[in-house]
Design a protein around this motif. Structure first.
Motif: not given
Length: 198
Positions: A113-124
């Motif tokens: 939620q804090e980084t969804k508009d950044s260049d970080l992609v979270i993959i689980a």
């Protein structure tokens, strides 16, 4: 007398061979585990999210190229790691039956939620379970980060996953910079993500 001497020589030879086999087994295991990445874990003791102390992490000294893979998400769309080149990637391996994984998931959602508009992609990457087990788990908990399915554990095998959760932090060039085995809180996750900027 000769029989006793021969028995003693055979016993010594067997003990020596066993010790040699064990030491080679240990060193080959460590080579396999270090071939993916050398881990530099959190420098300071893990702190709670509501602690005022800073958590720091160090990147590995040797960057290792992340192994590419292609998996399907919960909607059946395929995603390759190579599709994400130019972005930072937080790659997490988990399963629905794993208590430390389940404890970590709300922290991953906060980070998302804090980084969804950044260049970080979270993959689980969910290891070994079918869609009809994983999808309700994700939906019931209202998790929004990207979940991929590794039903035959082929990607987990490529990444030498021996316990979960395990997380890799991959830079924009596709290099593994850091690895963490075990659950994390959001402060630890952020500390590892900062290592991708160095």
């Amino acid at each position: 007398m000769k029989k006793a001497l021969i028995a003693a020589i055979v016993a010594v030879a067997l003990i020596g061979f066993s010790a040699y086999t064990l030491s080679n087994s240990d060193s080959s295991d460590s080579k396999i585990n270090s071939s993916v990445s050398t881990t530099n874990d959190i420098n300071s003791t893990a702190k709670n999210s509501n602690s005022n102390q800073t958590v720091e992490a160090s990147p590995n000294n040797i960057k290792t190229k992340a192994i590419d893979f292609k998996l399907k998400d919960l909607s059946g769309n395929e995603l390759s790691l190579s599709d994400l080149k130019g972005k930072k990637v937080f790659l997490n391996f988990w399963a629905t039956w794993c208590p430390p994984c389940k404890a970590e998931m709300p922290e991953i959602e906060k980070l998302y939620q804090e980084t969804k508009d950044s260049d970080l992609v979270i993959i689980a990457v969910e290891i070994g379970e079918p869609l009809d087990t994983v999808k309700p788990f994700i939906e019931n908990n209202k998790y929004n980060f990207k979940v991929l399915l590794d039903p035959d554990q082929s990607v987990a095998t490529k990444y030498s996953i021996s316990s979960i959760p395990t997380s890799y932090f991959i830079d924009e060039e596709g290099n593994i910079v850091s690895k963490h085995v075990g659950g994390m809180n959001i402060d630890q996750m952020k500390a590892y993500i900062k290592t991708l900027d160095k």
